[in-house]
Design a protein around this motif. Structure first.
Motif, PDB file in Angstrom:
ATOM      1  N   ALA A 166       0.820  -1.207   0.000  1.00  0.00           N
ATOM      2  CA  ALA A 166       0.000   0.000   0.000  1.00  0.00           C
ATOM      3  C   ALA A 166       0.858   1.263   0.000  1.00  0.00           C
ATOM      4  O   ALA A 166       0.348   2.365   0.173  1.00  0.00           O
ATOM      5  CB  ALA A 166      -0.935  -0.010   1.205  1.00  0.00           C
ATOM      6  N   GLY A 167       2.159   1.106  -0.175  1.00  0.00           N
ATOM      7  CA  GLY A 167       3.021   2.277  -0.315  1.00  0.00           C
ATOM      8  C   GLY A 167       3.603   2.815   0.977  1.00  0.00           C
ATOM      9  O   GLY A 167       4.330   3.801   0.966  1.00  0.00           O
ATOM     10  N   GLY A 168       3.321   2.166   2.103  1.00  0.00           N
ATOM     11  CA  GLY A 168       3.799   2.673   3.388  1.00  0.00           C
ATOM     12  C   GLY A 168       5.312   2.746   3.494  1.00  0.00           C
ATOM     13  O   GLY A 168       5.846   3.617   4.186  1.00  0.00           O
ATOM     14  N   HIS A 169       6.000   1.869   2.764  1.00  0.00           N
ATOM     15  CA  HIS A 169       7.459   1.812   2.915  1.00  0.00           C
ATOM     16  C   HIS A 169       8.171   3.048   2.397  1.00  0.00           C
ATOM     17  O   HIS A 169       9.349   3.247   2.676  1.00  0.00           O
ATOM     18  CB  HIS A 169       8.026   0.567   2.208  1.00  0.00           C
ATOM     19  CG  HIS A 169       8.058   0.690   0.712  1.00  0.00           C
ATOM     20  ND1 HIS A 169       9.217   0.928   0.019  1.00  0.00           N
ATOM     21  CD2 HIS A 169       7.078   0.649  -0.218  1.00  0.00           C
ATOM     22  CE1 HIS A 169       8.945   1.013  -1.275  1.00  0.00           C
ATOM     23  NE2 HIS A 169       7.662   0.832  -1.443  1.00  0.00           N
ATOM     24  N   THR A 170       7.464   3.899   1.638  1.00  0.00           N
ATOM     25  CA  THR A 170       8.133   5.102   1.144  1.00  0.00           C
ATOM     26  C   THR A 170       7.917   6.303   2.079  1.00  0.00           C
ATOM     27  O   THR A 170       8.316   7.406   1.771  1.00  0.00           O
ATOM     28  CB  THR A 170       7.651   5.475  -0.281  1.00  0.00           C
ATOM     29  OG1 THR A 170       6.242   5.731  -0.234  1.00  0.00           O
ATOM     30  CG2 THR A 170       7.912   4.341  -1.254  1.00  0.00           C
ATOM     31  N   GLN A 197      -1.942  10.311   0.094  1.00  0.00           N
ATOM     32  CA  GLN A 197      -1.200   9.423  -0.801  1.00  0.00           C
ATOM     33  C   GLN A 197      -1.262   7.982  -0.283  1.00  0.00           C
ATOM     34  O   GLN A 197      -1.489   7.034  -1.037  1.00  0.00           O
ATOM     35  CB  GLN A 197       0.251   9.903  -0.853  1.00  0.00           C
ATOM     36  CG  GLN A 197       1.048   9.378  -2.016  1.00  0.00           C
ATOM     37  CD  GLN A 197       2.471   9.920  -2.001  1.00  0.00           C
ATOM     38  OE1 GLN A 197       2.822  10.783  -1.196  1.00  0.00           O
ATOM     39  NE2 GLN A 197       3.299   9.418  -2.886  1.00  0.00           N
ATOM     40  N   ARG A 253      16.590   1.624   8.802  1.00  0.00           N
ATOM     41  CA  ARG A 253      17.311   1.748   7.534  1.00  0.00           C
ATOM     42  C   ARG A 253      18.254   2.947   7.536  1.00  0.00           C
ATOM     43  O   ARG A 253      19.405   2.846   7.124  1.00  0.00           O
ATOM     44  CB  ARG A 253      16.318   1.933   6.383  1.00  0.00           C
ATOM     45  CG  ARG A 253      15.525   0.687   6.076  1.00  0.00           C
ATOM     46  CD  ARG A 253      14.655   0.965   4.864  1.00  0.00           C
ATOM     47  NE  ARG A 253      13.706  -0.099   4.623  1.00  0.00           N
ATOM     48  CZ  ARG A 253      12.659   0.035   3.820  1.00  0.00           C
ATOM     49  NH1 ARG A 253      12.444   1.174   3.201  1.00  0.00           N
ATOM     50  NH2 ARG A 253      11.837  -0.970   3.634  1.00  0.00           N
ATOM     51  N   LEU A 254      17.756   4.092   8.012  1.00  0.00           N
ATOM     52  CA  LEU A 254      18.529   5.329   7.892  1.00  0.00           C
ATOM     53  C   LEU A 254      19.727   5.347   8.833  1.00  0.00           C
ATOM     54  O   LEU A 254      20.765   5.916   8.517  1.00  0.00           O
ATOM     55  CB  LEU A 254      17.629   6.538   8.165  1.00  0.00           C
ATOM     56  CG  LEU A 254      16.618   6.843   7.052  1.00  0.00           C
ATOM     57  CD1 LEU A 254      15.540   7.800   7.542  1.00  0.00           C
ATOM     58  CD2 LEU A 254      17.330   7.428   5.836  1.00  0.00           C
ATOM     59  N   THR A 290      15.470  18.301  -1.251  1.00  0.00           N
ATOM     60  CA  THR A 290      15.540  17.539  -2.504  1.00  0.00           C
ATOM     61  C   THR A 290      16.343  16.260  -2.296  1.00  0.00           C
ATOM     62  O   THR A 290      16.344  15.380  -3.136  1.00  0.00           O
ATOM     63  CB  THR A 290      16.217  18.365  -3.614  1.00  0.00           C
ATOM     64  OG1 THR A 290      17.445  18.865  -3.108  1.00  0.00           O
ATOM     65  CG2 THR A 290      15.329  19.496  -4.076  1.00  0.00           C
ATOM     66  N   ASP A 291      17.018  16.158  -1.156  1.00  0.00           N
ATOM     67  CA  ASP A 291      17.902  15.003  -0.938  1.00  0.00           C
ATOM     68  C   ASP A 291      17.287  14.020   0.047  1.00  0.00           C
ATOM     69  O   ASP A 291      17.914  13.587   0.986  1.00  0.00           O
ATOM     70  CB  ASP A 291      19.252  15.480  -0.394  1.00  0.00           C
ATOM     71  CG  ASP A 291      19.102  16.169   0.960  1.00  0.00           C
ATOM     72  OD1 ASP A 291      17.984  16.632   1.277  1.00  0.00           O
ATOM     73  OD2 ASP A 291      20.102  16.239   1.704  1.00  0.00           O
ATOM     74  N   ARG A 292      16.028  13.679  -0.159  1.00  0.00           N
ATOM     75  CA  ARG A 292      15.394  12.795   0.811  1.00  0.00           C
ATOM     76  C   ARG A 292      15.126  11.421   0.205  1.00  0.00           C
ATOM     77  O   ARG A 292      14.885  11.286  -0.978  1.00  0.00           O
ATOM     78  CB  ARG A 292      14.113  13.423   1.357  1.00  0.00           C
ATOM     79  CG  ARG A 292      13.122  13.815   0.301  1.00  0.00           C
ATOM     80  CD  ARG A 292      12.111  14.817   0.866  1.00  0.00           C
ATOM     81  NE  ARG A 292      11.400  15.501  -0.171  1.00  0.00           N
ATOM     82  CZ  ARG A 292      10.200  15.126  -0.640  1.00  0.00           C
ATOM     83  NH1 ARG A 292       9.596  14.076  -0.126  1.00  0.00           N
ATOM     84  NH2 ARG A 292       9.617  15.777  -1.614  1.00  0.00           N
ATOM     85  N   PHE A 293      15.198  10.411   1.059  1.00  0.00           N
ATOM     86  CA  PHE A 293      14.905   9.048   0.637  1.00  0.00           C
ATOM     87  C   PHE A 293      13.405   8.774   0.669  1.00  0.00           C
ATOM     88  O   PHE A 293      12.895   7.961  -0.068  1.00  0.00           O
ATOM     89  CB  PHE A 293      15.557   8.044   1.595  1.00  0.00           C
ATOM     90  CG  PHE A 293      17.056   7.946   1.485  1.00  0.00           C
ATOM     91  CD1 PHE A 293      17.640   7.394   0.364  1.00  0.00           C
ATOM     92  CD2 PHE A 293      17.873   8.385   2.512  1.00  0.00           C
ATOM     93  CE1 PHE A 293      19.013   7.277   0.265  1.00  0.00           C
ATOM     94  CE2 PHE A 293      19.246   8.270   2.424  1.00  0.00           C
ATOM     95  CZ  PHE A 293      19.825   7.718   1.313  1.00  0.00           C
ATOM     96  N   PHE A 294      12.735   9.403   1.630  1.00  0.00           N
ATOM     97  CA  PHE A 294      11.336   9.078   1.900  1.00  0.00           C
ATOM     98  C   PHE A 294      10.409  10.191   1.409  1.00  0.00           C
ATOM     99  O   PHE A 294      10.795  11.359   1.373  1.00  0.00           O
ATOM    100  CB  PHE A 294      11.124   8.856   3.405  1.00  0.00           C
ATOM    101  CG  PHE A 294      11.746   7.571   3.902  1.00  0.00           C
ATOM    102  CD1 PHE A 294      10.997   6.405   3.964  1.00  0.00           C
ATOM    103  CD2 PHE A 294      13.079   7.533   4.275  1.00  0.00           C
ATOM    104  CE1 PHE A 294      11.574   5.220   4.394  1.00  0.00           C
ATOM    105  CE2 PHE A 294      13.660   6.352   4.714  1.00  0.00           C
ATOM    106  CZ  PHE A 294      12.908   5.190   4.777  1.00  0.00           C
TER     107      PHE A 294
END
Ligand code: GTP
Ligand code: MG
Lengths: 228, 229
Positions: free
Chosen positions: B15-19, B106, B169-170, B223-227
């Protein structure tokens, strides 16, 4: 007949109207492969070569920055509103295979913005040889490796190399510099790909990506024919 | 029905939660989260503010959607649309940060996409196209045969598991340590979700956290984000 064999009023739970709709939308082409192999260079080449022919757009999955999207913009191959960048939450592989939600959102956004869209390129974040796209996201996928990684890469295999619809071995211009044997790469790829095509190319020498563009044209035609 | 609840709370559900990091990416950048202790503090704070609010909204949406175990008489479809719309506005009012509103909608859309195929039901059509996530979760719970308390439990649980994984992760944390952190919060999750289920008067929790709002707004400009959030 045993009752569990009576399927008269069976509703197929896998038959999804949305997916059926997707088959009538633009052709979605995945571009995957290791970091730096030339995925963005190929996307840019395809935009240049096919941009006048098809109504097209690109989704990028940079791991960290919007580098790829910026490259495509800078090179003016595509207007801003035809490029969407997706954040992959530190996990580029998940975003193209296990949970494709963010990418589907991006594709649908582009489809909504450009209703005549015929072709969408989805570039994955640079990953490793096990990375592959879910067919819930793309219709066909191109796996891009490069010669600089050594001529062992096709031999090592992995789903990208063995199962992709098209394998592209890029940067053949570098072969003499890194001592890579192109014949070995050609032979090893053929051995694991069960007849699926492999192109050895140099985007440096052919910035139009002629062969790959022809292959994409054939995919678009096949799709149009299948749904005519 | 336990299996349906487990499915809804499972990070495997596509469902997109991982982003989404639930604010953790920016909390790390700001130095608010840096180790297991600060992560636990952050998660507890998130659970008891936006987590509790999400749990209440999810339970209310579940009851509104109706279903075998929601204890509600089936409402006429028109009333249901209006009631879900009203709940969506309640969610909006409880989410002052535009970035968090967007992130919630989202994720709501992502859940609707998978939910309507996994648990087909006409109720899905009563939701707006991009519902706030707790609404989608409540409807998913109802059509999967769950009760409002289950919807609240899933929302409360998800309010800490997503950010916990993002932190792991981070910060390259030991995944077992992160499992310990979330396990230690188990009782708190149960308490929050039990308290969040709206009573007959329809009272909804309204906890918010200015820290989370600020982190989300700063994060959205990077602009430099993973999530995504
Ligand atoms: N010599 C040579 N260099 C190439 C060729 N194709 C691409 N490059 C260069 O290889 C580098 C990486 O290309 P990109 O297209 O950014 O690769 P990518 O796969 O998109 O990389 P990531 O998105 O970071 O994984 C760039 O500096 C390109 O100019 C080629 O055929 N020959
Ligand atoms: Mg790239």
């Amino acid at each position: 007949m045993p009752p569990d064999h009576v399927l008269d009023d069976y509703v197929d739970p896998y038959d999804d109207p949305a997916a059926r709709g997707h088959r009538h939308g633009p052709l979605r082409v995945g571009l995957g492969g290791p970091v730096g192999s030339g995925k963005t260079a190929l996307a840019a080449a395809l935009c240049r070569t096919l941009g006048q022919e098809y109504d097209l757009a690109v989704v990028t999955n940079d791991i960290y920055t919007t580098e790829d999207a910026d490259f495509l913009r800078r090179n003016a191959v595509l207007p801003d509103d035809r490029i969407e960048a997706v954040q992959t939450g530190c996990c580029p592989h998940t975003a193209i295979r296990d949970d494709i939600t963010a990418n589907l959102d991006a594709v649908e956004l582009l489809e909504g913005r450009h209703p005549g869209l015929e072709l969408v390129l989805v570039e994955s974040g640079g990953d490793n040889l096990t990375a592959s796209f879910s067919y819930g996201l793309v219709d066909v996928q191109i796996f891009v490796v490069d010669v600089a990684g050594g001529d062992k890469v096709p031999r090592k295999g992995g789903p990208g190399v063995t199962a992709s619809d098209l394998l592209v071995v890029n940067k053949t211009d570098l072969a003499p510099l890194v001592g890579a044997d192109l014949d070995v790469m050609r032979r090893d790829s053929a051995a694991v790909r069960a007849g699926k095509p492999t192109f050895l190319i140099s985007l440096r020498e052919d910035p139009a990506a002629t062969e790959v563009a022809d292959w994409v044209r054939a995919q678009v035609r096949a799709r149009v024919a299948a749904h005519a | 029905m336990t299996a349906a609840l487990l499915a809804l709370a499972d990070s495997r559900l596509p469902a997109g939660g991982h982003t989404h990091s639930g604010g953790v990416e920016q909390a790390i950048a700001a130095g608010v989260v840096s180790d297991p202790r600060s992560l636990e503090t952050f998660l507890r704070r998130r659970l008891t503010t936006s987590g509790s609010t999400a749990a209440g909204l999810a339970a209310a949406a579940c009851r509104t959607a109706g279903g075998p175990r929601t204890g509600a008489a089936p409402a006429p479809a028109g009333d249901r649309v209006a009631a879900l719309r009203a709940l969506d506005r309640e969610a909006e009012a409880r989410t002052p940060s535009p970035a968090l509103r967007a992130a919630s909608r989202q994720q709501g859309r992502g859940l609707v996409r998978v939910g309507r195929r996994a648990w087909p039901d006409p109720v899905w059509d009563d939701l707006p196209a991009h519902p706030h996530h707790p609404l989608a979760l409540g409807v998913a719970a109802a059509v999967a045969g769950l009760a409002p308390g289950d919807a609240a439990a899933a929302a409360a649980y998800l309010s800490i598991t997503g950010p916990a994984t993002a932190a792991q992760r981070l910060l390259a944390m030991d995944p077992i340590t992160v499992a310990v952190v979330t396990a230690r919060l188990g009782d708190a999750v149960d308490e929050v979700s039990a308290a969040a289920v709206p009573d007959a008067d329809g009272w909804l929790p309204a906890g918010t956290d200015p820290l989370l709002d600020l982190l989300a707004e700063v994060h959205a400009d990077r602009t430099d984000r993973f999530f995504a959030s």
